[in-house]
Design a protein around this motif. Structure first.
Motif, PDB file in Angstrom:
ATOM      1  N   GLN A   2       0.846  -1.186   0.000  1.00  0.00           N
ATOM      2  CA  GLN A   2       0.000   0.000   0.000  1.00  0.00           C
ATOM      3  C   GLN A   2       0.891   1.248   0.000  1.00  0.00           C
ATOM      4  OE1 GLN A   2      -3.061  -0.525  -0.359  1.00  0.00           O
ATOM      5  NE2 GLN A   2      -4.151   1.304   0.164  1.00  0.00           N
ATOM      6  N   LYS A   4       1.081   5.453   0.326  1.00  0.00           N
ATOM      7  CA  LYS A   4       0.357   6.575   0.912  1.00  0.00           C
ATOM      8  C   LYS A   4       0.544   7.781   0.006  1.00  0.00           C
ATOM      9  CE  LYS A   4      -1.518   8.822   4.436  1.00  0.00           C
ATOM     10  NZ  LYS A   4      -2.868   9.135   4.210  1.00  0.00           N
ATOM     11  N   TYR A   5      -0.556   8.315  -0.490  1.00  0.00           N
ATOM     12  CA  TYR A   5      -0.491   9.493  -1.356  1.00  0.00           C
ATOM     13  C   TYR A   5      -0.985  10.700  -0.585  1.00  0.00           C
ATOM     14  CZ  TYR A   5       0.186   6.259  -5.165  1.00  0.00           C
ATOM     15  OH  TYR A   5       0.688   5.301  -5.977  1.00  0.00           O
ATOM     16  N   ARG A   6      -0.315  11.788  -0.784  1.00  0.00           N
ATOM     17  CA  ARG A   6      -0.799  13.022  -0.176  1.00  0.00           C
ATOM     18  C   ARG A   6      -1.910  13.573  -1.061  1.00  0.00           C
ATOM     19  NH1 ARG A   6       0.774  17.135  -3.126  1.00  0.00           N
ATOM     20  NH2 ARG A   6       2.564  16.959  -4.483  1.00  0.00           N
ATOM     21  N   ASN A   7      -2.753  14.383  -0.489  1.00  0.00           N
ATOM     22  CA  ASN A   7      -3.831  14.986  -1.262  1.00  0.00           C
ATOM     23  C   ASN A   7      -3.276  16.016  -2.235  1.00  0.00           C
ATOM     24  OD1 ASN A   7      -5.694  13.449   0.067  1.00  0.00           O
ATOM     25  ND2 ASN A   7      -6.302  15.059   1.491  1.00  0.00           N
ATOM     26  N   LYS A  13      -4.447  18.919  -9.750  1.00  0.00           N
ATOM     27  CA  LYS A  13      -5.523  18.188 -10.411  1.00  0.00           C
ATOM     28  C   LYS A  13      -5.807  18.778 -11.797  1.00  0.00           C
ATOM     29  CE  LYS A  13      -9.065  17.149  -7.598  1.00  0.00           C
ATOM     30  NZ  LYS A  13      -9.978  17.257  -6.445  1.00  0.00           N
ATOM     31  N   LYS A  48      -9.425  12.488  -8.772  1.00  0.00           N
ATOM     32  CA  LYS A  48      -9.594  12.466  -7.316  1.00  0.00           C
ATOM     33  C   LYS A  48      -8.280  12.873  -6.640  1.00  0.00           C
ATOM     34  CE  LYS A  48     -13.560  10.035  -7.554  1.00  0.00           C
ATOM     35  NZ  LYS A  48     -14.688  10.783  -7.992  1.00  0.00           N
ATOM     36  N   GLU A  49      -8.369  13.235  -5.380  1.00  0.00           N
ATOM     37  CA  GLU A  49      -7.187  13.685  -4.647  1.00  0.00           C
ATOM     38  C   GLU A  49      -6.125  12.604  -4.502  1.00  0.00           C
ATOM     39  OE1 GLU A  49      -8.431  15.375  -0.941  1.00  0.00           O
ATOM     40  OE2 GLU A  49      -9.231  17.156  -1.908  1.00  0.00           O
ATOM     41  N   ASP A  50      -6.534  11.325  -4.621  1.00  0.00           N
ATOM     42  CA  ASP A  50      -5.563  10.241  -4.475  1.00  0.00           C
ATOM     43  C   ASP A  50      -4.956   9.805  -5.810  1.00  0.00           C
ATOM     44  OD1 ASP A  50      -7.701   8.968  -5.649  1.00  0.00           O
ATOM     45  OD2 ASP A  50      -7.965   7.474  -4.068  1.00  0.00           O
ATOM     46  N   CYS A  52      -6.689   8.785  -8.489  1.00  0.00           N
ATOM     47  CA  CYS A  52      -7.601   7.938  -9.265  1.00  0.00           C
ATOM     48  C   CYS A  52      -8.443   8.836 -10.169  1.00  0.00           C
ATOM     49  CB  CYS A  52      -8.506   7.123  -8.348  1.00  0.00           C
ATOM     50  SG  CYS A  52      -7.576   5.924  -7.356  1.00  0.00           S
TER      51      CYS A  52
END
Length: 113
Positions: A2, A4-7, A13, A48-50, A52
């Protein structure tokens, strides 16, 4: 594993959306000499912020013989954009596609104007 992505910021974006549009302009229906972006086949790009991406698209005809090829081309190319983690392509037929959704350039290219 997994990660971890920051926003992402709105600016990040927006940059990713612009790059997605650039790659979508390289996707063609084999039967039409205009890219799917200019044809108006992309209804929504939601980054999306992640990282995706949800993308809504349609076809000029529901029984498009190249549908699988085009969907895979879209998914592969959007996945290749820096900052995109995964791409979910939703095939939609509402609203139904019509020629008014094309850009001016596409209408000229196809002889509609």
């Amino acid at each position: 594993m997994q990660y971890k992505y920051r926003n992402m910021t709105q600016e990040e974006k927006t940059r990713i959306e612009e790059r997605i549009v650039d790659v979508l302009k390289t996707v063609y229906d084999p039967e039409i000499p205009v890219n799917i972006w200019d044809l108006g086949m992309i209804y929504k790009i939601d980054v999306k912020e992640d990282g995706c991406v949800d993308l809504d698209m349609t076809f000029t005809a529901p029984n498009c013989p190249a549908a699988d090829f085009i969907l895979e081309d879209v998914r592969t190319k959007v996945d290749s954009v820096e900052g995109v983690v995964s791409t979910n392509v939703n095939l939609v037929f509402e609203p139904a596609w019509d020629q008014s959704m094309m850009t001016e350039e596409a209408r000229v290219e196809l002889g509609f104007d």
